[in-house]
Design a protein around this motif. Structure first.
Motif, PDB file in Angstrom:
ATOM      1  N   UNK A 165       0.820  -1.216   0.000  1.00  0.00           N
ATOM      2  CA  UNK A 165       0.000   0.000   0.000  1.00  0.00           C
ATOM      3  C   UNK A 165       0.856   1.270   0.000  1.00  0.00           C
ATOM      4  N   UNK A 166       1.836   1.317   0.863  1.00  0.00           N
ATOM      5  CA  UNK A 166       2.647   2.535   0.978  1.00  0.00           C
ATOM      6  C   UNK A 166       3.625   2.694  -0.179  1.00  0.00           C
ATOM      7  N   UNK A 167       3.841   1.644  -0.960  1.00  0.00           N
ATOM      8  CA  UNK A 167       4.780   1.727  -2.084  1.00  0.00           C
ATOM      9  C   UNK A 167       4.153   2.330  -3.331  1.00  0.00           C
TER      10      UNK A 167
ATOM     11  N   UNK B  74      -3.703   1.473  -4.077  1.00  0.00           N
ATOM     12  CA  UNK B  74      -3.898   0.237  -3.313  1.00  0.00           C
ATOM     13  C   UNK B  74      -4.549   0.546  -1.969  1.00  0.00           C
ATOM     14  N   UNK B  75      -5.545  -0.249  -1.638  1.00  0.00           N
ATOM     15  CA  UNK B  75      -6.201  -0.077  -0.336  1.00  0.00           C
ATOM     16  C   UNK B  75      -6.662  -1.438   0.173  1.00  0.00           C
TER      17      UNK B  75
ATOM     18  N   UNK C  96      -7.222   0.008  -7.367  1.00  0.00           N
ATOM     19  CA  UNK C  96      -8.193   0.789  -8.124  1.00  0.00           C
ATOM     20  C   UNK C  96      -7.641   0.973  -9.546  1.00  0.00           C
ATOM     21  N   UNK C  97      -8.270   0.338 -10.547  1.00  0.00           N
ATOM     22  CA  UNK C  97      -7.725   0.422 -11.907  1.00  0.00           C
ATOM     23  C   UNK C  97      -7.711   1.840 -12.469  1.00  0.00           C
ATOM     24  N   UNK C  98      -8.526   2.722 -11.919  1.00  0.00           N
ATOM     25  CA  UNK C  98      -8.525   4.098 -12.429  1.00  0.00           C
ATOM     26  C   UNK C  98      -7.307   4.875 -11.935  1.00  0.00           C
ATOM     27  N   UNK C  99      -6.584   4.309 -10.952  1.00  0.00           N
ATOM     28  CA  UNK C  99      -5.395   5.001 -10.426  1.00  0.00           C
ATOM     29  C   UNK C  99      -4.088   4.271 -10.723  1.00  0.00           C
TER      30      UNK C  99
END
Ligand code: SF4
Ligand code: SF4
Length: 90
Positions: A16-18, A24-25, A34-37
């Motif tokens: 997540x932090x990478x 990532x969540x 999230x594919x939009x990000x």
């Protein structure tokens, strides 16, 4: 392509932090992308950071989200504009 996390995820929280895009969540059962990000880290790094740190190698390219490098770069630029506009409003 955006990446996706498989059920083999052990919820270790390392990825997540990478992620430079905050894509990532933690989901209801496992972590999710999230594919939009997700830009496959295009615009930030040469390689996908999440796949490099995942200890169980459960992050794969998502065949349901096929994108070219150019499309990923445009997504990166769009995300940058969203972040900038958010910052300017604060
Ligand atoms: Fe985030 Fe990069 Fe992984 Fe996509 S590939 S989820 S942008 S760290
Ligand atoms: Fe799951 Fe891999 Fe992320 Fe750990 S690094 S939370 S195992 S996807």
């Amino acid at each position: 392509m955006s990446l996706k996390i498989l059920d083999a995820c052990i919820n270790c929280d390392v990825c997540e932090s990478e992620c430079p895009n905050g894509a990532i969540s933690q989901g209801p059962e496992i972590y999710q992308i999230d594919p939009s990000k997700c830009t496959e880290c295009v615009g930030h790094f040469e390689t996908s950071q999440c796949t490099e740190v995942c200890p169980v190698e459960c992050i794969i390219v998502d065949p349901e989200h096929i994108e070219t490098k150019q499309q990923l770069f445009e997504k990166y630029q769009k995300l940058g504009r969203v972040f900038t506009s958010f910052r300017n409003k604060q």
